[in-house]
Design a protein around this motif. Structure first.
Motif, PDB file in Angstrom:
ATOM      1  N   GLN A  47      40.049  60.258  33.109  1.00  0.00           N
ATOM      2  CA  GLN A  47      40.112  59.950  34.542  1.00  0.00           C
ATOM      3  C   GLN A  47      38.888  59.147  34.965  1.00  0.00           C
ATOM      4  O   GLN A  47      37.756  59.549  34.704  1.00  0.00           O
ATOM      5  N   GLY A  48      39.125  57.991  35.594  1.00  0.00           N
ATOM      6  CA  GLY A  48      38.047  57.174  36.131  1.00  0.00           C
ATOM      7  C   GLY A  48      37.338  56.265  35.145  1.00  0.00           C
ATOM      8  O   GLY A  48      36.430  55.533  35.541  1.00  0.00           O
ATOM      9  N   GLU A  49      37.712  56.306  33.853  1.00  0.00           N
ATOM     10  CA  GLU A  49      37.055  55.427  32.889  1.00  0.00           C
ATOM     11  C   GLU A  49      37.298  53.965  33.247  1.00  0.00           C
ATOM     12  O   GLU A  49      38.403  53.575  33.617  1.00  0.00           O
ATOM     13  N   LYS A  50      36.242  53.164  33.116  1.00  0.00           N
ATOM     14  CA  LYS A  50      36.340  51.725  33.378  1.00  0.00           C
ATOM     15  C   LYS A  50      36.928  51.032  32.154  1.00  0.00           C
ATOM     16  O   LYS A  50      36.383  51.133  31.053  1.00  0.00           O
ATOM     17  N   VAL A  51      38.041  50.328  32.396  1.00  0.00           N
ATOM     18  CA  VAL A  51      38.805  49.714  31.308  1.00  0.00           C
ATOM     19  C   VAL A  51      39.045  48.236  31.614  1.00  0.00           C
ATOM     20  O   VAL A  51      39.329  47.872  32.751  1.00  0.00           O
ATOM     21  N   ILE A  52      38.946  47.414  30.583  1.00  0.00           N
ATOM     22  CA  ILE A  52      39.338  46.006  30.647  1.00  0.00           C
ATOM     23  C   ILE A  52      40.559  45.838  29.748  1.00  0.00           C
ATOM     24  O   ILE A  52      40.588  46.350  28.629  1.00  0.00           O
ATOM     25  N   VAL A  53      41.563  45.112  30.220  1.00  0.00           N
ATOM     26  CA  VAL A  53      42.757  44.790  29.437  1.00  0.00           C
ATOM     27  C   VAL A  53      42.538  43.424  28.791  1.00  0.00           C
ATOM     28  O   VAL A  53      42.101  42.477  29.464  1.00  0.00           O
ATOM     29  N   VAL A  54      42.846  43.321  27.489  1.00  0.00           N
ATOM     30  CA  VAL A  54      42.637  42.071  26.754  1.00  0.00           C
ATOM     31  C   VAL A  54      43.900  41.700  25.977  1.00  0.00           C
ATOM     32  O   VAL A  54      44.514  42.546  25.329  1.00  0.00           O
ATOM     33  N   ASP A  55      44.252  40.427  26.054  1.00  0.00           N
ATOM     34  CA  ASP A  55      45.317  39.860  25.211  1.00  0.00           C
ATOM     35  C   ASP A  55      45.001  38.390  24.984  1.00  0.00           C
ATOM     36  O   ASP A  55      44.092  37.841  25.615  1.00  0.00           O
ATOM     37  N   ASP A  56      45.770  37.766  24.113  1.00  0.00           N
ATOM     38  CA  ASP A  56      45.488  36.369  23.777  1.00  0.00           C
ATOM     39  C   ASP A  56      45.920  35.410  24.863  1.00  0.00           C
ATOM     40  O   ASP A  56      45.266  34.408  25.119  1.00  0.00           O
ATOM     41  N   LEU A  57      47.027  35.720  25.545  1.00  0.00           N
ATOM     42  CA  LEU A  57      47.642  34.750  26.440  1.00  0.00           C
ATOM     43  C   LEU A  57      48.341  35.468  27.585  1.00  0.00           C
ATOM     44  O   LEU A  57      48.919  36.533  27.384  1.00  0.00           O
ATOM     45  N   ILE A  58      48.277  34.870  28.762  1.00  0.00           N
ATOM     46  CA  ILE A  58      49.075  35.368  29.879  1.00  0.00           C
ATOM     47  C   ILE A  58      50.079  34.280  30.249  1.00  0.00           C
ATOM     48  O   ILE A  58      49.712  33.142  30.502  1.00  0.00           O
ATOM     49  N   ALA A  59      51.338  34.669  30.215  1.00  0.00           N
ATOM     50  CA  ALA A  59      52.426  33.750  30.566  1.00  0.00           C
ATOM     51  C   ALA A  59      53.078  34.281  31.838  1.00  0.00           C
ATOM     52  O   ALA A  59      52.569  34.078  32.931  1.00  0.00           O
ATOM     53  N   THR A  60      54.161  35.032  31.701  1.00  0.00           N
ATOM     54  CA  THR A  60      54.821  35.602  32.885  1.00  0.00           C
ATOM     55  C   THR A  60      54.092  36.829  33.408  1.00  0.00           C
ATOM     56  O   THR A  60      54.320  37.240  34.539  1.00  0.00           O
ATOM     57  N   GLY A  61      53.252  37.433  32.600  1.00  0.00           N
ATOM     58  CA  GLY A  61      52.444  38.565  33.026  1.00  0.00           C
ATOM     59  C   GLY A  61      53.117  39.915  32.953  1.00  0.00           C
ATOM     60  O   GLY A  61      52.505  40.923  33.306  1.00  0.00           O
ATOM     61  N   GLY A  62      54.355  39.990  32.471  1.00  0.00           N
ATOM     62  CA  GLY A  62      55.084  41.250  32.447  1.00  0.00           C
ATOM     63  C   GLY A  62      54.421  42.333  31.608  1.00  0.00           C
ATOM     64  O   GLY A  62      54.303  43.477  32.048  1.00  0.00           O
ATOM     65  N   THR A  63      53.989  41.979  30.414  1.00  0.00           N
ATOM     66  CA  THR A  63      53.365  42.982  29.538  1.00  0.00           C
ATOM     67  C   THR A  63      52.015  43.413  30.094  1.00  0.00           C
ATOM     68  O   THR A  63      51.691  44.609  30.116  1.00  0.00           O
ATOM     69  N   ALA A  64      51.221  42.463  30.559  1.00  0.00           N
ATOM     70  CA  ALA A  64      49.908  42.806  31.114  1.00  0.00           C
ATOM     71  C   ALA A  64      50.051  43.650  32.372  1.00  0.00           C
ATOM     72  O   ALA A  64      49.302  44.618  32.570  1.00  0.00           O
ATOM     73  N   GLU A  65      51.003  43.321  33.231  1.00  0.00           N
ATOM     74  CA  GLU A  65      51.257  44.108  34.431  1.00  0.00           C
ATOM     75  C   GLU A  65      51.645  45.541  34.047  1.00  0.00           C
ATOM     76  O   GLU A  65      51.144  46.512  34.634  1.00  0.00           O
ATOM     77  N   ALA A  66      52.507  45.677  33.045  1.00  0.00           N
ATOM     78  CA  ALA A  66      52.913  47.005  32.580  1.00  0.00           C
ATOM     79  C   ALA A  66      51.716  47.775  32.019  1.00  0.00           C
ATOM     80  O   ALA A  66      51.576  48.972  32.247  1.00  0.00           O
ATOM     81  N   ALA A  67      50.837  47.076  31.291  1.00  0.00           N
ATOM     82  CA  ALA A  67      49.649  47.730  30.732  1.00  0.00           C
ATOM     83  C   ALA A  67      48.744  48.257  31.840  1.00  0.00           C
ATOM     84  O   ALA A  67      48.247  49.389  31.766  1.00  0.00           O
ATOM     85  N   VAL A  68      48.542  47.464  32.884  1.00  0.00           N
ATOM     86  CA  VAL A  68      47.709  47.899  34.004  1.00  0.00           C
ATOM     87  C   VAL A  68      48.325  49.133  34.668  1.00  0.00           C
ATOM     88  O   VAL A  68      47.636  50.126  34.925  1.00  0.00           O
ATOM     89  N   LYS A  69      49.620  49.090  34.925  1.00  0.00           N
ATOM     90  CA  LYS A  69      50.294  50.235  35.561  1.00  0.00           C
ATOM     91  C   LYS A  69      50.212  51.476  34.676  1.00  0.00           C
ATOM     92  O   LYS A  69      49.965  52.588  35.178  1.00  0.00           O
ATOM     93  N   LEU A  70      50.396  51.316  33.381  1.00  0.00           N
ATOM     94  CA  LEU A  70      50.323  52.433  32.442  1.00  0.00           C
ATOM     95  C   LEU A  70      48.919  53.038  32.423  1.00  0.00           C
ATOM     96  O   LEU A  70      48.747  54.261  32.504  1.00  0.00           O
TER      97      LEU A  70
END
Length: 184
Positions: free
Chosen positions: A119-142
């Motif tokens: 709870q409350g840990e500071k996290v950065i999401v990393v991937d190679d490419l952002i296109a439509t953003g669906g996977t990254a958006e899902a990762a943030v929500k998760l």
């Protein structure tokens, strides 16, 4: 942009291979494996992804399967943070939390271990490419559903015409990208 930033961007763009008509007709696939195999470009990319958060006490770097694992591991190392894999459904051996998301044709699911983030840990999401953003958006929500404080998302490549950045910014996630390419 400064002259140094322009030089780094140009070097990174030159190190990324473009494969026409992959995975389907009309798509220009931006292949970062050539960047990863170039020691100077790889180092510059990782350093540029890390730079805004150096010294900011990031606790976890969440890498999205699969190229996000490579970049996320390197970023986590540089930030002295833990690495948290965001995987496709069925790939993690322990109890998981899941998030469904929309694909062009159908749905998919990503997972993290139920104890991957505190709870409350500071996290950065990393991937190679952002296109439509669906996977990254899902990762943030998760990650947020697991209690993480997602402070940013970082990508080497942005395909701005596909507007993935806007999905993350709508979630109040700052987005860092290093280079942009036109098209899909």
């Amino acid at each position: 942009m400064t002259d140094t930033t322009n030089a780094i961007s140009a070097e990174l763009i030159e190190s990324i291979r473009t494969i026409p008509n992959y995975p389907k007709e009309g798509v220009l696939f931006r292949d970062i494996t050539t960047l990863l195999s170039n020691p100077r470009a790889f180092r510059r990319a990782v350093d540029a992804l890390v730079q805004p958060w150096a010294g900011s006490k990031i606790e976890q770097v969440a890498g999205i399967e699969a190229r996000g694992f490579i970049l996320g591991g390197a970023v986590a190392h540089q930030l002295s943070a833990g690495f948290l894999p965001v995987r496709k459904k069925g790939k993690l051996p322990f109890k998981t939390l899941q998030q469904d998301y929309q694909l062009e044709y159908g749905m998919d699911t990503i997972e993290i271990h139920c104890d991957a983030v505190k709870q409350g840990e500071k996290v950065i999401v990393v991937d190679d490419l952002i296109a439509t953003g669906g996977t990254a958006e899902a990762a943030v929500k998760l990650l947020r559903s697991a209690g993480a404080d997602v402070v940013a998302a970082c990508f080497i490549v942005d395909l701005p015409e596909l507007q993935g950045r806007a999905k993350l910014e709508a979630l109040d996630i700052p987005v860092r990208t290093l280079v942009e390419f036109p098209g899909h």
